[in-house]
Design a protein around this motif. Structure first.
Motif, PDB file in Angstrom:
ATOM      1  N   LEU A  36      59.264  35.638 110.168  1.00  0.00           N
ATOM      2  CA  LEU A  36      57.944  35.020 110.027  1.00  0.00           C
ATOM      3  C   LEU A  36      56.963  35.958 109.336  1.00  0.00           C
ATOM      4  N   GLU A  37      56.956  37.211 109.734  1.00  0.00           N
ATOM      5  CA  GLU A  37      56.045  38.176 109.103  1.00  0.00           C
ATOM      6  C   GLU A  37      56.360  38.347 107.619  1.00  0.00           C
ATOM      7  N   ARG A  38      57.628  38.389 107.270  1.00  0.00           N
ATOM      8  CA  ARG A  38      58.013  38.504 105.859  1.00  0.00           C
ATOM      9  C   ARG A  38      57.558  37.275 105.077  1.00  0.00           C
ATOM     10  N   ASN A  39      57.765  36.084 105.662  1.00  0.00           N
ATOM     11  CA  ASN A  39      57.363  34.858 104.972  1.00  0.00           C
ATOM     12  C   ASN A  39      55.847  34.744 104.862  1.00  0.00           C
ATOM     13  N   LEU A  40      55.127  35.160 105.888  1.00  0.00           N
ATOM     14  CA  LEU A  40      53.666  35.128 105.845  1.00  0.00           C
ATOM     15  C   LEU A  40      53.109  36.117 104.823  1.00  0.00           C
ATOM     16  N   GLU A  41      53.767  37.228 104.676  1.00  0.00           N
ATOM     17  CA  GLU A  41      53.297  38.259 103.747  1.00  0.00           C
ATOM     18  C   GLU A  41      53.173  37.713 102.328  1.00  0.00           C
ATOM     19  N   ARG A  42      54.097  36.825 101.946  1.00  0.00           N
ATOM     20  CA  ARG A  42      54.069  36.246 100.605  1.00  0.00           C
ATOM     21  C   ARG A  42      52.803  35.439 100.345  1.00  0.00           C
ATOM     22  N   TYR A  43      52.226  34.879 101.399  1.00  0.00           N
ATOM     23  CA  TYR A  43      51.071  33.989 101.262  1.00  0.00           C
ATOM     24  C   TYR A  43      49.841  34.542 101.985  1.00  0.00           C
ATOM     25  N   ALA A  44      49.766  35.835 102.101  1.00  0.00           N
ATOM     26  CA  ALA A  44      48.684  36.480 102.848  1.00  0.00           C
ATOM     27  C   ALA A  44      47.304  36.044 102.365  1.00  0.00           C
ATOM     28  N   ASN A  45      47.144  35.791 101.088  1.00  0.00           N
ATOM     29  CA  ASN A  45      45.839  35.402 100.539  1.00  0.00           C
ATOM     30  C   ASN A  45      45.499  33.948 100.832  1.00  0.00           C
ATOM     31  N   LYS A  46      46.505  33.136 101.121  1.00  0.00           N
ATOM     32  CA  LYS A  46      46.289  31.695 101.237  1.00  0.00           C
ATOM     33  C   LYS A  46      46.281  31.174 102.663  1.00  0.00           C
ATOM     34  N   VAL A  47      46.954  31.850 103.572  1.00  0.00           N
ATOM     35  CA  VAL A  47      47.031  31.375 104.957  1.00  0.00           C
ATOM     36  C   VAL A  47      46.063  32.187 105.804  1.00  0.00           C
ATOM     37  N   LYS A  48      45.003  31.526 106.219  1.00  0.00           N
ATOM     38  CA  LYS A  48      43.990  32.206 107.033  1.00  0.00           C
ATOM     39  C   LYS A  48      44.225  31.995 108.528  1.00  0.00           C
ATOM     40  N   ASP A  49      44.814  30.859 108.880  1.00  0.00           N
ATOM     41  CA  ASP A  49      45.011  30.519 110.292  1.00  0.00           C
ATOM     42  C   ASP A  49      46.394  30.997 110.763  1.00  0.00           C
ATOM     43  N   THR A  50      46.578  32.304 110.758  1.00  0.00           N
ATOM     44  CA  THR A  50      47.885  32.844 111.148  1.00  0.00           C
ATOM     45  C   THR A  50      48.163  32.649 112.637  1.00  0.00           C
ATOM     46  N   ASP A  51      47.121  32.524 113.451  1.00  0.00           N
ATOM     47  CA  ASP A  51      47.342  32.260 114.877  1.00  0.00           C
ATOM     48  C   ASP A  51      48.088  30.944 115.056  1.00  0.00           C
ATOM     49  N   PHE A  52      47.688  29.925 114.296  1.00  0.00           N
ATOM     50  CA  PHE A  52      48.370  28.631 114.339  1.00  0.00           C
ATOM     51  C   PHE A  52      49.841  28.788 113.948  1.00  0.00           C
ATOM     52  N   VAL A  53      50.100  29.536 112.897  1.00  0.00           N
ATOM     53  CA  VAL A  53      51.462  29.726 112.398  1.00  0.00           C
ATOM     54  C   VAL A  53      52.327  30.426 113.451  1.00  0.00           C
ATOM     55  N   TYR A  54      51.819  31.494 114.022  1.00  0.00           N
ATOM     56  CA  TYR A  54      52.580  32.211 115.062  1.00  0.00           C
ATOM     57  C   TYR A  54      52.791  31.340 116.291  1.00  0.00           C
ATOM     58  N   GLN A  55      51.748  30.634 116.719  1.00  0.00           N
ATOM     59  CA  GLN A  55      51.863  29.784 117.905  1.00  0.00           C
ATOM     60  C   GLN A  55      52.913  28.691 117.691  1.00  0.00           C
ATOM     61  N   LEU A  56      52.906  28.087 116.521  1.00  0.00           N
ATOM     62  CA  LEU A  56      53.856  27.018 116.233  1.00  0.00           C
ATOM     63  C   LEU A  56      55.288  27.553 116.142  1.00  0.00           C
ATOM     64  N   ALA A  57      55.498  28.606 115.373  1.00  0.00           N
ATOM     65  CA  ALA A  57      56.850  29.147 115.192  1.00  0.00           C
ATOM     66  C   ALA A  57      57.437  29.661 116.503  1.00  0.00           C
ATOM     67  N   GLU A  58      56.685  30.470 117.199  1.00  0.00           N
ATOM     68  CA  GLU A  58      57.203  31.050 118.437  1.00  0.00           C
ATOM     69  C   GLU A  58      57.326  30.003 119.539  1.00  0.00           C
ATOM     70  N   GLY A  59      56.393  29.065 119.561  1.00  0.00           N
ATOM     71  CA  GLY A  59      56.461  28.001 120.563  1.00  0.00           C
ATOM     72  C   GLY A  59      57.666  27.108 120.369  1.00  0.00           C
ATOM     73  N   VAL A  60      57.914  26.713 119.132  1.00  0.00           N
ATOM     74  CA  VAL A  60      59.084  25.868 118.837  1.00  0.00           C
ATOM     75  C   VAL A  60      60.363  26.616 119.180  1.00  0.00           C
ATOM     76  N   ASN A  61      60.426  27.870 118.813  1.00  0.00           N
ATOM     77  CA  ASN A  61      61.632  28.650 119.090  1.00  0.00           C
ATOM     78  C   ASN A  61      61.883  28.767 120.593  1.00  0.00           C
ATOM     79  N   LYS A  62      60.847  29.071 121.355  1.00  0.00           N
ATOM     80  CA  LYS A  62      61.013  29.232 122.801  1.00  0.00           C
ATOM     81  C   LYS A  62      61.349  27.920 123.494  1.00  0.00           C
ATOM     82  N   ALA A  63      60.805  26.817 122.994  1.00  0.00           N
ATOM     83  CA  ALA A  63      60.987  25.520 123.645  1.00  0.00           C
ATOM     84  C   ALA A  63      62.090  24.679 123.009  1.00  0.00           C
ATOM     85  N   SER A  64      62.899  25.273 122.143  1.00  0.00           N
ATOM     86  CA  SER A  64      63.860  24.476 121.373  1.00  0.00           C
ATOM     87  C   SER A  64      64.800  23.636 122.244  1.00  0.00           C
TER      88      SER A  64
END
Length: 138
Positions: A36-64
Protein backbone atom coordinates in the motif's frame (compact mmCIF):
# COMPACT_ATOMS: atom_id res chain seq x y z
CA UNK A 1 -12.85 15.09 -2.80
CA UNK A 2 -14.81 12.45 -4.76
CA UNK A 3 -12.16 12.02 -7.44
CA UNK A 4 -9.55 11.86 -4.68
CA UNK A 5 -11.44 8.98 -3.04
CA UNK A 6 -11.99 7.29 -6.40
CA UNK A 7 -8.24 7.27 -6.97
CA UNK A 8 -7.83 6.04 -3.39
CA UNK A 9 -10.16 3.12 -4.12
CA UNK A 10 -8.17 2.27 -7.23
CA UNK A 11 -4.99 2.19 -5.15
CA UNK A 12 -6.69 0.00 -2.53
CA UNK A 13 -7.92 -2.37 -5.24
CA UNK A 14 -4.45 -2.64 -6.77
CA UNK A 15 -2.98 -3.24 -3.33
CA UNK A 16 -5.49 -5.91 -2.32
CA UNK A 17 -5.14 -7.62 -5.70
CA UNK A 18 -1.35 -7.79 -5.46
CA UNK A 19 -1.48 -8.94 -1.85
CA UNK A 20 -4.08 -11.64 -2.58
CA UNK A 21 -2.24 -12.79 -5.69
CA UNK A 22 1.11 -13.07 -3.90
CA UNK A 23 -0.46 -14.70 -0.83
CA UNK A 24 -2.14 -17.30 -3.05
CA UNK A 25 1.32 -18.11 -4.40
CA UNK A 26 2.62 -18.56 -0.84
CA UNK A 27 4.86 -15.50 -1.11
CA UNK A 28 5.86 -15.03 2.52
CA UNK A 29 7.29 -11.58 1.77
CA UNK A 30 3.85 -10.18 0.83
CA UNK A 31 3.05 -7.39 3.26
CA UNK A 32 -0.14 -5.38 2.75
CA UNK A 33 1.19 -2.22 4.39
CA UNK A 34 4.39 -2.23 2.31
CA UNK A 35 2.44 -2.77 -0.92
CA UNK A 36 0.00 0.00 0.00
CA UNK A 37 2.76 2.46 0.87
CA UNK A 38 4.54 1.73 -2.42
CA UNK A 39 1.32 2.21 -4.39
CA UNK A 40 0.45 5.41 -2.52
CA UNK A 41 3.91 6.82 -3.12
CA UNK A 42 3.23 6.91 -6.87
CA UNK A 43 0.26 9.23 -6.32
CA UNK A 44 1.51 11.23 -3.34
CA UNK A 45 0.60 14.53 -5.03
CA UNK A 46 -2.93 13.44 -5.91
CA UNK A 47 -4.24 11.47 -2.92
CA UNK A 48 -4.83 13.72 0.05
CA UNK A 49 -7.18 11.48 2.04
CA UNK A 50 -4.65 8.78 2.89
CA UNK A 51 -6.50 7.98 6.13
CA UNK A 52 -9.43 6.77 4.02
CA UNK A 53 -7.10 4.65 1.88
CA UNK A 54 -5.41 3.01 4.87
CA UNK A 55 -8.71 2.45 6.68
CA UNK A 56 -10.27 0.82 3.63
CA UNK A 57 -7.29 -1.38 2.69
CA UNK A 58 -6.49 -2.57 6.19
CA UNK A 59 -10.14 -2.94 7.14
CA UNK A 60 -10.96 -5.07 4.11
CA UNK A 61 -7.90 -7.21 4.68
CA UNK A 62 -8.68 -7.80 8.36
CA UNK A 63 -12.37 -8.49 7.74
CA UNK A 64 -11.95 -10.55 4.56
CA UNK A 65 -13.29 -13.81 6.04
CA UNK A 66 -16.34 -12.09 7.52
CA UNK A 67 -16.97 -10.23 4.26
CA UNK A 68 -16.66 -13.45 2.26
CA UNK A 69 -19.16 -15.13 4.58
CA UNK A 70 -21.66 -12.39 3.72
CA UNK A 71 -20.90 -12.39 -0.02
CA UNK A 72 -21.08 -16.17 -0.54
CA UNK A 73 -24.84 -16.61 0.03
CA UNK A 74 -25.59 -13.68 -2.29
CA UNK A 75 -23.82 -15.46 -5.17
CA UNK A 76 -24.83 -19.11 -4.65
CA UNK A 77 -23.98 -20.15 -8.22
CA UNK A 78 -20.45 -18.81 -7.85
CA UNK A 79 -18.32 -20.22 -5.04
CA UNK A 80 -15.78 -17.67 -3.84
CA UNK A 81 -12.97 -19.83 -5.19
CA UNK A 82 -14.42 -19.35 -8.70
CA UNK A 83 -14.88 -15.59 -8.47
CA UNK A 84 -11.99 -13.61 -9.91
CA UNK A 85 -9.68 -11.94 -7.41
CA UNK A 86 -10.59 -8.52 -8.83
CA UNK A 87 -14.35 -9.06 -8.54
CA UNK A 88 -14.02 -10.50 -5.05
CA UNK A 89 -11.82 -7.63 -3.86
CA UNK A 90 -14.20 -5.04 -5.35
CA UNK A 91 -17.15 -6.63 -3.56
CA UNK A 92 -15.20 -6.86 -0.32
CA UNK A 93 -14.33 -3.17 -0.56
CA UNK A 94 -17.91 -2.10 -1.22
CA UNK A 95 -19.30 -4.34 1.50
CA UNK A 96 -16.76 -3.00 3.98
CA UNK A 97 -17.80 0.53 3.08
CA UNK A 98 -21.49 -0.42 3.43
CA UNK A 99 -21.00 -2.00 6.84
CA UNK A 100 -18.03 -0.39 8.55
CA UNK A 101 -17.80 3.03 6.91
CA UNK A 102 -21.49 3.84 6.52
CA UNK A 103 -21.19 7.10 8.48
CA UNK A 104 -18.53 8.27 6.02
CA UNK A 105 -19.74 6.78 2.71
CA UNK A 106 -23.37 6.82 1.48
CA UNK A 107 -24.51 3.35 0.31
CA UNK A 108 -25.25 4.52 -3.24
CA UNK A 109 -21.73 5.91 -3.52
CA UNK A 110 -20.12 2.66 -2.30
CA UNK A 111 -22.15 0.56 -4.75
CA UNK A 112 -21.63 2.95 -7.68
CA UNK A 113 -17.89 3.10 -7.04
CA UNK A 114 -17.75 -0.71 -6.98
CA UNK A 115 -19.57 -0.91 -10.31
CA UNK A 116 -17.21 1.65 -11.84
CA UNK A 117 -14.16 -0.27 -10.58
CA UNK A 118 -15.61 -3.47 -12.02
CA UNK A 119 -16.13 -1.76 -15.39
CA UNK A 120 -12.55 -0.48 -15.40
CA UNK A 121 -10.67 -3.47 -14.01
CA UNK A 122 -12.92 -6.51 -14.27
CA UNK A 123 -14.12 -8.63 -17.14
CA UNK A 124 -16.91 -7.73 -19.53
CA UNK A 125 -19.56 -9.11 -17.16
CA UNK A 126 -17.97 -7.99 -13.88
CA UNK A 127 -20.01 -4.83 -13.43
CA UNK A 128 -23.31 -6.70 -13.81
CA UNK A 129 -22.14 -9.44 -11.44
CA UNK A 130 -20.88 -6.96 -8.81
CA UNK A 131 -24.07 -4.89 -9.13
CA UNK A 132 -26.24 -8.00 -8.74
CA UNK A 133 -24.43 -9.28 -5.66
CA UNK A 134 -24.25 -5.89 -3.95
CA UNK A 135 -27.87 -5.18 -4.83
CA UNK A 136 -28.90 -8.47 -3.22
CA UNK A 137 -26.85 -7.69 -0.13
CA UNK A 138 -28.06 -4.13 0.24
Amino acid sequence: MASNRHLGRIIVLQTLYEYDFRTNLDDSSANLRNILERNLERYANKVKDTDFVYQLAEGVNKASRQLDAIIAPAAPDWPLSQISIIDRDIMRMALFELTSMRELIPPKVAINEAIELAKSFGSESSSRFVNGVLGTLW
